[in-house]
Design a protein around this motif. Structure first.
Motif, PDB file in Angstrom:
ATOM      1  N   GLU A   1       9.354 -10.534  -1.323  1.00  0.00           N
ATOM      2  CA  GLU A   1      10.736 -10.844  -1.659  1.00  0.00           C
ATOM      3  C   GLU A   1      11.591 -11.131  -0.431  1.00  0.00           C
ATOM      4  O   GLU A   1      12.757 -11.511  -0.542  1.00  0.00           O
ATOM      5  CB  GLU A   1      11.361  -9.690  -2.446  1.00  0.00           C
ATOM      6  CG  GLU A   1      11.539  -8.391  -1.661  1.00  0.00           C
ATOM      7  CD  GLU A   1      10.303  -7.509  -1.696  1.00  0.00           C
ATOM      8  OE1 GLU A   1      10.391  -6.348  -1.278  1.00  0.00           O
ATOM      9  OE2 GLU A   1       9.252  -8.004  -2.151  1.00  0.00           O
ATOM     10  N   ASP A   2      11.017 -10.958   0.760  1.00  0.00           N
ATOM     11  CA  ASP A   2      11.768 -11.120   1.996  1.00  0.00           C
ATOM     12  C   ASP A   2      11.471 -12.491   2.583  1.00  0.00           C
ATOM     13  O   ASP A   2      10.651 -12.633   3.475  1.00  0.00           O
ATOM     14  CB  ASP A   2      11.399 -10.006   2.978  1.00  0.00           C
ATOM     15  CG  ASP A   2      12.144 -10.144   4.299  1.00  0.00           C
ATOM     16  OD1 ASP A   2      13.228 -10.746   4.281  1.00  0.00           O
ATOM     17  OD2 ASP A   2      11.635  -9.656   5.319  1.00  0.00           O
TER      18      ASP A   2
ATOM     19  N   TYR B   1       2.662  -5.921   6.302  1.00  0.00           N
ATOM     20  CA  TYR B   1       3.969  -6.212   6.884  1.00  0.00           C
ATOM     21  C   TYR B   1       4.621  -7.439   6.243  1.00  0.00           C
ATOM     22  O   TYR B   1       5.646  -7.920   6.708  1.00  0.00           O
ATOM     23  CB  TYR B   1       3.813  -6.449   8.393  1.00  0.00           C
ATOM     24  CG  TYR B   1       2.986  -5.376   9.041  1.00  0.00           C
ATOM     25  CD1 TYR B   1       3.511  -4.110   9.284  1.00  0.00           C
ATOM     26  CD2 TYR B   1       1.645  -5.610   9.380  1.00  0.00           C
ATOM     27  CE1 TYR B   1       2.737  -3.109   9.865  1.00  0.00           C
ATOM     28  CE2 TYR B   1       0.869  -4.620   9.952  1.00  0.00           C
ATOM     29  CZ  TYR B   1       1.421  -3.373  10.185  1.00  0.00           C
ATOM     30  OH  TYR B   1       0.655  -2.386  10.747  1.00  0.00           O
TER      31      TYR B   1
ATOM     32  N   GLU C   1       6.388  -8.864   3.108  1.00  0.00           N
ATOM     33  CA  GLU C   1       7.070  -8.571   1.851  1.00  0.00           C
ATOM     34  C   GLU C   1       7.364  -9.876   1.106  1.00  0.00           C
ATOM     35  O   GLU C   1       8.012 -10.768   1.648  1.00  0.00           O
ATOM     36  CB  GLU C   1       8.385  -7.814   2.115  1.00  0.00           C
ATOM     37  CG  GLU C   1       8.195  -6.410   2.638  1.00  0.00           C
ATOM     38  CD  GLU C   1       7.648  -5.462   1.588  1.00  0.00           C
ATOM     39  OE1 GLU C   1       7.522  -5.870   0.416  1.00  0.00           O
ATOM     40  OE2 GLU C   1       7.329  -4.309   1.952  1.00  0.00           O
TER      41      GLU C   1
ATOM     42  N   TYR D   1       8.225 -13.675  10.205  1.00  0.00           N
ATOM     43  CA  TYR D   1       7.278 -12.670   9.725  1.00  0.00           C
ATOM     44  C   TYR D   1       6.497 -12.012  10.850  1.00  0.00           C
ATOM     45  O   TYR D   1       6.153 -10.823  10.765  1.00  0.00           O
ATOM     46  CB  TYR D   1       6.336 -13.268   8.687  1.00  0.00           C
ATOM     47  CG  TYR D   1       6.984 -13.347   7.330  1.00  0.00           C
ATOM     48  CD1 TYR D   1       7.192 -12.196   6.575  1.00  0.00           C
ATOM     49  CD2 TYR D   1       7.441 -14.554   6.826  1.00  0.00           C
ATOM     50  CE1 TYR D   1       7.816 -12.246   5.352  1.00  0.00           C
ATOM     51  CE2 TYR D   1       8.071 -14.615   5.595  1.00  0.00           C
ATOM     52  CZ  TYR D   1       8.252 -13.453   4.853  1.00  0.00           C
ATOM     53  OH  TYR D   1       8.879 -13.511   3.651  1.00  0.00           O
TER      54      TYR D   1
END
Length: 339
Positions: A148-149, A144, A146, A227
């Motif tokens: 790039e996030d 869960y 990422e 996150y």
């Protein structure tokens, strides 16, 4: 530093944090409010009980200064009040994120552990290196996460933050053993940080975790909240943000990577005493480095701190005596650092 109070107020308003004028277990509201500048949820912290774990931590970038010791004393007070507590030594984070030599940071973790024992802390202590269960949690979270996030902190700093940023840009030093890292290494350190936040409720049976962080570290809460919301889990964590110790020589705060900014525990006792006296510039309690150290690193109760606040404001013989007594106390703490 007079603008610290403005900084606290600005952070509370911008991020919708609460004041800490609440009792936490046996700790009075007066004592809690003197030690902490903000909390993510005052009601949740005030209702902490047997199912709550309080966690403080230290990034192993060097010998602890008084601000770092304040984190230790915060969880020591909470432990003495009957709560479960833990002090996290973030060794792997510095290895993965900064390229520090692993043997160096592990040795530093051993010194921190010995110092915590020497100053009377009896709660839990753990390192990232040794806690494979938390690494297991990191793998559970990995699908869960990422890379790039990221979290967007594109905002104009307030006056205190601008001064701190300038101090780091101008005076921060790198350790000789820091070889640098990769973007991937940094993100792995971030994933481990997320696991540190979620593990107690996800795998250790706690209903609530309260992290004790310096208020300058509050973006860690925002990062992990961001996150955690992307996972199918519903861990409950909040934060108590400690007040800052103004730095020496006009620095905004004490820092392990800005030489001359702090009183560190590897200093000789006589030097500690001298620096305590030099740090007192006649400032009122809200801006006094010495009074702030007294509130954060001591066994003084709320009544004693009220008396010291009045003495600091008035100056004179009572404050001179209190400052000398505290200088001896802090020198005694420094003598507990492993030689």
């Amino acid at each position: 530093m007079a603008d610290l109070a403005d900084h606290y107020a600005a952070i509370r308003e911008e991020f919708d944090y609460d004041r800490t004028d609440v009792a936490v277990g046996d700790l009075s509201a007066g004592l809690v409010d003197r030690a902490f500048a903000a909390t993510t949820d005052a009601d949740a912290v005030a209702s902490a009980g047997d199912d709550t774990l309080f966690v403080a931590s230290a990034g192993l970038t060097g010998t602890p200064h008084v601000g770092t010791v304040a984190q230790m004393f915060a969880v020591e007070r909470l432990h003495d009040a009957g709560f479960d507590t833990q002090f996290l030594l973030a060794d792997y984070e510095k290895y993965a994120g900064s390229g520090r030599d692993l043997d160096v940071v592990r040795g530093l973790a051993d010194d921190y552990r010995e110092f915590l024992d020497g100053v009377g802390y009896e709660g839990g202590v753990r390192t990232q290196y040794d806690d494979r269960d938390v690494m297991h949690t990191a793998f559970r979270l990995a699908p869960y996460f990422e890379f790039e996030d990221g979290v967007d902190f594109d905002r104009d700093p307030n006056d205190w933050e601008a001064k701190l940023r300038d101090a780091y840009d101008t005076h921060q030093v790198e350790h000789d053993d820091a070889s640098g890292s990769t973007e991937f290494g940094g993100r792995m350190a971030a994933l481990l940080c997320l696991a540190d936040f979620l593990h107690p409720t996800l795998a250790d049976g706690y209903d609530q975790t309260v992290f004790v962080l310096g208020i300058d570290e509050h973006p860690l809460y925002l990062f992990n909240e961001h996150y955690a919301a992307k996972t199918p889990f519903d861990p409950a964590f909040d934060c108590l943000f400690t007040r800052m110790v103004p730095g020496l020589d006009g620095y905004p705060k004490m820092s392990k990577t800005i030489p001359g900014s702090g009183i560190t525990m590897d200093m000789a006792p006589d030097r500690v005493r001298r620096l305590v006296h030099e740090a007192d510039d006649g400032a009122p309690p809200a801006a006094s480095a010495v009074y702030r150290m007294m509130t954060l690193v001591s066994d003084y109760d709320a009544d004693r701190l009220t008396d010291l606040e009045a003495a600091c404001r008035e100056g004179g013989e009572a404050w001179d005596a209190a400052r000398a007594e505290y200088a001896d106390y802090l020198a005694g703490l420094a003598s507990e650092w492993p030689a």
